[in-house]
Design an enzyme around this catalytic site. Sequence first.
Site: not given
Length: 377
Positions: A182-184, A180
């Site tokens: 905003s994930k790493n 998604y």
Amino acid sequence: MNYQIPFFQHDLGEEELESLRRVLQGPILTTGKTVSDFEALFADYMGNRYCVAVTSCTGALHLSLTALGIGPGHEVITTPMTFIASSTAILQAGAKPVFVDVEENTGNIDLSRIPAAITDRTRAILPVHLYGQMVDMTTLHGISKKYNLHVIEDAAHCIEGVREGVKPGQLSDTACFSFYASKNITCGEGGAIVTNDKSLAERLKLLRHHGMNKTAADRHVEGYRHWDMIQFGWKYNLDNLHAALLIPQLKRIESNWRKRQAIADRYRELLEGVAGVRVIGIPSPLTHANHLFPIRVDGSIRDKVVQKLINQGVGVVVNYRAIHLLSYFSEQFGFKAGDFPIAEKFGNEVISLPMYPNLPLSSVERVVEAVRTAVAV
Ligand SMILES: *Cc1c(COP(=O)(O)O)cnc(C)c1O
């Protein structure tokens, strides 16, 4: 909002554009070689034998449960201190989420409370590695073996996490990841499942694509052959375009992790002197994935502190308010305040500060000054 210091900024650029261009120049936009290349690289990074790329972590959790035969009439033990998807995936599978309260210092599911929640309908445990700090999978593995339960990890925050030499997926049936926005690592929307179980990986591949025994990419290679639907399935296959965005990020994953680690270290150092603020504890030995950087303030001022930080141009969010008290869960299942008091207190106190690889350390200092001011008044 006009944030001077945003909560999150991705770091995608030229390498991702180049990777996308290569897919656009080829014939297969949907699931094909770029996806299988990503799957091989991701499985390798995670130290698991197989990876099945899908369109979201929610889908990854749903498919894992379904592929393990978990559905109506079954219970799955999980945590109320998480994003709703950990539980909505259980509901999508037709099973019932059974919450267990969390550890005071980490917000992770309290393993010592699991045995008391097990019934004859329990089929699985679904832990979440909150903020990137891994659950003690060695102990959890012992519990799951003793009670003959499956384990499906929600590792949306924990690509880079390691605990006592164990990575997500290595001591469980599957670990599920999110790509998604905003994930790493991110491709906007995407997800993956890792597992060491070959037949499970094969079932997951069937289930992510309608239960069809051939794909469009197979047709491109082999020419048209009749395909069969051999099972009921879903439409969760990741496509080459999204996989193209992910591959270059795997090369940066360790260097980006080190940058976030330096940010987390600096936050901890600076926040030590700030009265009224707690950072969230880390038992060792452990490599924290540093996905989010949460702090806790007194529950009576938390929402005011959030507003003040936003007014000062600092992007902050709350991850998460305890999910059993959200309207849907409390209305459907009759949960009420006091049911999981540690999670509730945690959810009333927590604030996530800005955290991403290219956040300058000078901004970390400004965020901490803003927190100091916001908490003081
Ligand atoms: C982001 C997230 C998910 C859901 O991921 P999607 O890819 O958006 O489905 C699940 N669990 C946790 C803990 C998350 O943070």
